[in-house]
Design an enzyme around this catalytic site. Structure first.
Site, PDB file in Angstrom:
ATOM      1  N   PRO A  54       0.825  -1.213   0.000  1.00 39.32           N
ATOM      2  CA  PRO A  54       0.000   0.000   0.000  1.00 39.32           C
ATOM      3  C   PRO A  54       0.858   1.262   0.000  1.00 39.32           C
ATOM      4  O   PRO A  54       2.046   1.183   0.323  1.00 39.32           O
ATOM      5  CB  PRO A  54      -0.790  -0.098   1.317  1.00 39.32           C
ATOM      6  CG  PRO A  54      -0.522  -1.425   1.878  1.00 39.32           C
ATOM      7  CD  PRO A  54       0.688  -1.971   1.242  1.00 39.32           C
ATOM      8  N   GLY A 102       2.765   4.576   1.035  1.00 42.83           N
ATOM      9  CA  GLY A 102       3.329   5.052   2.292  1.00 42.83           C
ATOM     10  C   GLY A 102       3.939   3.993   3.172  1.00 42.83           C
ATOM     11  O   GLY A 102       4.166   4.199   4.348  1.00 42.83           O
ATOM     12  N   GLU A 125     -23.019  10.232  20.202  1.00 45.44           N
ATOM     13  CA  GLU A 125     -21.702   9.660  20.512  1.00 45.44           C
ATOM     14  C   GLU A 125     -21.765   8.743  21.733  1.00 45.44           C
ATOM     15  O   GLU A 125     -21.158   7.681  21.741  1.00 45.44           O
ATOM     16  CB  GLU A 125     -20.673  10.770  20.738  1.00 45.44           C
ATOM     17  CG  GLU A 125     -20.376  11.616  19.503  1.00 45.44           C
ATOM     18  CD  GLU A 125     -19.978  10.787  18.298  1.00 45.44           C
ATOM     19  OE1 GLU A 125     -19.411   9.691  18.478  1.00 45.44           O
ATOM     20  OE2 GLU A 125     -20.249  11.220  17.161  1.00 45.44           O
ATOM     21  N   HIS A 153     -22.933   5.349  20.775  1.00 47.90           N
ATOM     22  CA  HIS A 153     -21.854   4.478  20.289  1.00 47.90           C
ATOM     23  C   HIS A 153     -21.084   3.907  21.469  1.00 47.90           C
ATOM     24  O   HIS A 153     -20.819   2.702  21.540  1.00 47.90           O
ATOM     25  CB  HIS A 153     -20.850   5.277  19.451  1.00 47.90           C
ATOM     26  CG  HIS A 153     -21.327   5.650  18.088  1.00 47.90           C
ATOM     27  ND1 HIS A 153     -21.848   4.747  17.201  1.00 47.90           N
ATOM     28  CD2 HIS A 153     -21.333   6.843  17.443  1.00 47.90           C
ATOM     29  CE1 HIS A 153     -22.164   5.374  16.078  1.00 47.90           C
ATOM     30  NE2 HIS A 153     -21.862   6.653  16.201  1.00 47.90           N
ATOM     31  N   ASP A 209     -21.624   6.334   9.786  1.00 46.01           N
ATOM     32  CA  ASP A 209     -21.861   5.094  10.528  1.00 46.01           C
ATOM     33  C   ASP A 209     -22.568   4.088   9.629  1.00 46.01           C
ATOM     34  O   ASP A 209     -22.224   2.908   9.586  1.00 46.01           O
ATOM     35  CB  ASP A 209     -22.767   5.363  11.736  1.00 46.01           C
ATOM     36  CG  ASP A 209     -22.140   6.354  12.703  1.00 46.01           C
ATOM     37  OD1 ASP A 209     -20.907   6.449  12.706  1.00 46.01           O
ATOM     38  OD2 ASP A 209     -22.898   7.018  13.428  1.00 46.01           O
TER      39      ASP A 209
HETATM   40  P1  ADP Z   1       5.979   4.383  -0.578  1.00 41.26           P
HETATM   41  O1  ADP Z   1       7.060   4.531  -1.549  1.00 41.26           O
HETATM   42  O2  ADP Z   1       5.722   2.975  -0.157  1.00 41.26           O
HETATM   43  O3  ADP Z   1       4.680   5.048  -0.952  1.00 41.26           O
HETATM   44  P2  ADP Z   1       7.769   5.881   1.072  1.00 41.26           P
HETATM   45  O4  ADP Z   1       8.911   4.965   1.040  1.00 41.26           O
HETATM   46  O5  ADP Z   1       7.839   7.072   0.214  1.00 41.26           O
HETATM   47  O6  ADP Z   1       6.415   5.098   0.775  1.00 41.26           O
HETATM   48  O7  ADP Z   1       7.508   6.283   2.578  1.00 41.26           O
HETATM   49  C1  ADP Z   1       7.153   7.577   2.950  1.00 41.26           C
HETATM   50  C2  ADP Z   1       7.761   7.930   4.285  1.00 41.26           C
HETATM   51  O8  ADP Z   1       7.168   7.182   5.335  1.00 41.26           O
HETATM   52  C3  ADP Z   1       9.216   7.623   4.368  1.00 41.26           C
HETATM   53  O9  ADP Z   1       9.984   8.658   3.887  1.00 41.26           O
HETATM   54  C4  ADP Z   1       9.436   7.427   5.869  1.00 41.26           C
HETATM   55  O10 ADP Z   1       9.664   8.659   6.489  1.00 41.26           O
HETATM   56  C5  ADP Z   1       8.107   6.904   6.347  1.00 41.26           C
HETATM   57  N1  ADP Z   1       8.125   5.457   6.583  1.00 41.26           N
HETATM   58  C6  ADP Z   1       7.303   4.555   6.029  1.00 41.26           C
HETATM   59  N2  ADP Z   1       7.566   3.319   6.468  1.00 41.26           N
HETATM   60  C7  ADP Z   1       8.599   3.420   7.314  1.00 41.26           C
HETATM   61  C8  ADP Z   1       9.338   2.471   8.075  1.00 41.26           C
HETATM   62  N3  ADP Z   1       9.061   1.159   8.047  1.00 41.26           N
HETATM   63  N4  ADP Z   1      10.353   2.937   8.827  1.00 41.26           N
HETATM   64  C9  ADP Z   1      10.643   4.243   8.867  1.00 41.26           C
HETATM   65  N5  ADP Z   1       9.986   5.181   8.165  1.00 41.26           N
HETATM   66  C10 ADP Z   1       8.963   4.789   7.392  1.00 41.26           C
HETATM   67 ZN    ZN Z   2     -21.877   8.102  14.769  1.00 43.65          ZN
END
Ligand code: ADP
Ligand code: ZN
Length: 654
Positions: free
Chosen positions: A239, A241, A460, A463, A537
């Site tokens: 995924p 990030g 709330e 919930h 919800d």
């Molecule tokens: P992707 O290429 O998978 O979309 P990135 O490698 O660009 O994601 O990650 C974005 C930022 O998230 C990185 O620069 C880092 O700061 C942070 N990050 C994500 N996963 C880690 C991890 N396992 N350890 C340290 N930093 C992470």
């Molecule tokens: Zn609600």
């Protein structure tokens, strides 16, 4: 091309201004010359001209390029008027005869007619003793040369220049000359990526697979001696990030080799063939620097499967073909390794994935509880914190967050500390940052009316109560009715107590659906109204109920049939239906049934705990935010009081 020059607008160049003005001036001058005719001249027919000639009325003829100008003989019957007295002029010694001649000449009537080729005309003019001539074109050879040769060239160049500029702007630089070059960012060894595996928290399996590549880049001979071939490429799948880019950089950093990085979308341009030539150029550059690493982010932009398409994209296919052939072509013994990242592996072309290309697939998942804590530890090193921060708590609250989200949260916490004028980041900053990422910033300026505030508060607490009463739910961490920028007017935050859960049972799912629906149930029970506040919800409850039936095999009616499957597992996880229209209808009915049952459960729970509902809601209206502990304290007190009353009643009746 020099950048400086390229950025200057052509309109600011003095030479260009001069050229434009001179072209316009020439044009205007020509127009004026053409339209200029002596005011007394008059157009006549050619035959009239011949007639005048026969009648001896013509004094002089001038042949121009396209017309014949005819000066009529001066009519002697009209006296010439000279204003100044002749005597005076004679006294002054001026030749009056000549003056009169001149005046006569000037007052001749002028006609013009079109030019018709006529051999006999000259003979006739001679015969009649008419003076004839043609004006000499006084031309400047330098100017002629300029107008016929230089000017068009300049104009064409200007047009070309402006066109290519606007085109290259659209393509993001490079100019027409730079179209085919790859714009890979090069990280040389000196100012190397500087990132090592230590900067990547968790992801041990991924690191292990990549370790081998690092080792190979360090020591290729060891592998070659035994006859082992290094995989040419590895595909990082996961995924957004989740540190795919970071891992690739870490490989380069560990191996201390140059790192070429670029995004798949940068290859594909509007011209067919550009992408292919970029790929060629990239590999040429990289081979020269080998050993090195090429990182192609978002490879699905070029590697999309070539079949199952109605409209084909020539440019993308050519780029892909070039990439495939380059990958076959290069010699991996030189130490060229290609890493690519994607979050849609299922759409990649099979040819990309076959052995010898991206045959290694390294899955980079979202981090689990421990992984999140480790990632937070990595990032918290960059900020100054108070000594008592608890990253475990933060990791618990951030289930489902990717590494990039966590990095963002730490930064957000630091920003908050600065805003509050503190020098260190506190635990409160961290937890607030989690909420900011999940729900948006607090919107202090949105004032709810007292009535609305009551409704949101009961919603709330509804919930929260459903959570507290049911067995299979996560405890309440916090309830708040401060509006947030991402649209919520209030929310209830749940947090797992200890370990993260990877499995969910049917009972847990039903309980969760009940919790989702309890907000609306509270609105109905207390105020007897339905508000729009429940829309989110409802959405979540419905999708959970649907997945339960179509994907998890948890309905009595359909049993274990898989009626839906997930697409884009690493992105939005949208599901596509695999069943017939009739089945879809009955699935819908089943979903409605599940939701109805859960809603009734929620309503029953709230009715049973109406006293707690009222008390906690009033508390929340007053305080706007209440912690999980405060909530449980009131809830338990009310419940014990109720039990005691019940006991007393029982004793009394005995
Ligand atoms: P992707 O290429 O998978 O979309 P990135 O490698 O660009 O994601 O990650 C974005 C930022 O998230 C990185 O620069 C880092 O700061 C942070 N990050 C994500 N996963 C880690 C991890 N396992 N350890 C340290 N930093 C992470
Ligand atoms: Zn609600």
């Amino acid at each position: 091309m020099n950048n400086d020059k390229k950025n200057r607008s052509p309109l600011k160049n003095p030479l260009v201004i001069f050229l434009v003005i001179s072209v316009i001036a020439t044009f205007i001058l020509n127009m004026a010359m053409m339209s200029f005719q002596s005011p007394t001249s008059q157009e006549i027919a050619y035959s009239d001209f011949l007639k005048m000639l026969d009648e001896d009325k013509v004094d002089e003829v001038v042949f121009k390029t396209e017309q014949i100008v005819i000066y009529e003989k001066y009519d002697e019957s009209v006296p010439v008027e000279i204003n100044t007295s002749t005597a005076l002029m004679q006294a002054m010694g001026i030749d009056t005869e000549a003056l009169v001649e001149k005046a006569k000449e000037n007052s001749r009537k002028i006609y013009y007619t079109g030019y018709i080729y006529n051999e006999k005309l000259l003979d006739k003019l001679d015969e009649k003793g008419v003076e004839y001539s043609t004006p000499i074109q006084h031309s400047n050879p330098l100017l002629d040369f300029f107008l016929t040769w230089i000017l068009p060239l300049v104009v064409i160049y200007l047009l070309f220049f402006i066109l290519t500029r606007s085109m290259s702007k659209k393509m993001g630089g490079g100019g027409i000359m730079g179209i085919g070059q790859s714009n890979a960012k090069m990280y040389s060894v000196e100012n190397a990526t500087g990132i090592t595996f230590a900067d990547v928290a968790g992801q041990e399996e991924a690191k292990e697979s990549l370790d081998e590549i690092v080792d190979y880049l360090h020591n290729p001979a060891k592998y070659q001696a035994i006859g082992a071939k290094q995989p040419k490429g590895a595909l990082l799948v996961g995924p957004p990030g989740t540190c795919k880019t970071l891992l690739a950089k870490a490989v380069a950093g560990e191996a201390k080799v140059p790192f070429f990085s670029l995004s798949g979308s940068e290859f594909v341009e509007m011209f067919v063939g550009v992408g292919a030539s970029r790929v060629r150029d990239l590999f040429k550059q990289a081979s020269a620097k080998a050993p090195c690493i090429i990182f192609i982010d978002e490879i699905d932009a070029i590697g999309k499967s070539r079949d199952n398409q109605i409209s084909s994209n020539d440019e993308r296919e050519q780029t892909l073909n070039q990439l495939l052939s380059e990958m076959d072509g290069f010699d991996s013994s030189k130490g060229l390794v290609i890493l690519a990242a994607t979050n849609r592996p299922e759409i990649l072309d099979k040819a990309l994935l076959r052995p010898g290309r991206f045959d290694r697939r390294i899955i980079v998942e979202k981090p689990d509880l421990k992984g999140r804590e480790d990632i937070l530890k990595v990032h918290i090193k960059n900020v100054r914190t108070e000594p008592d921060i608890n990253l475990h708590e933060m990791a618990l609250a951030t289930s489902g967050a990717a590494g990039a989200d966590l990095a963002n949260m730490v930064n957000e916490a630091a920003l908050r500390a600065v805003r509050c004028g503190r020098k260190t980041v506190s635990q409160e900053d961290l937890m607030e940052a989690v909420e900011v990422i999940i729900a948006g910033k607090e919107k202090k300026d949105r004032i709810l009316s007292p009535k609305e505030k009551r409704i949101v508060s009961f919603h709330e607490v509804g919930h929260a109560l459903a959570t507290a009463v049911q067995k299979h739910t996560q405890p309440v961490h916090k309830i708040t009715i401060v509006p947030r920028t991402m649209g919520s007017l209030g929310y209830t935050m749940q947090m797992p107590e200890e370990e993260e859960r990877y499995l969910m049972s049917k009972d847990e799912i039903l309980d969760q659906i009940t919790v989702f629906l309890a907000g609306r149930a509270a609105e109905e029970l207390v105020f007897n109204i339905k508000t729009t506040g429940a829309s989110n919800d409802i959405e979540r409850a419905t999708s959970l109920a649907r997945s339960m039936i179509t994907q998890y095999g948890m309905s009595d009616k359909f049993g274990m049939a898989g009626l839906e499957s997930i697409q884009n597992k690493y992105l939005d996880g949208r599901s596509v239906s695999n069943c017939s229209e009739e089945t879809k209808t009955s699935v819908d009915n089943e979903v409605v049934k599940v939701l109805k049952e859960c809603y009734d459960t929620a309503l029953a729970i709230l009715k049973d705990n109406r006293d707690a509902l009222d008390e906690i809601a009033e508390f929340l209206i007053d305080k706007e935010t209440i912690t999980g502990d405060q909530f449980m304290e009131i809830f338990n007190r009310v419940r014990e009081g109720r039990n005691k009353d019940a006991q007393d009643n029982a004793e009394e009746s005995e």
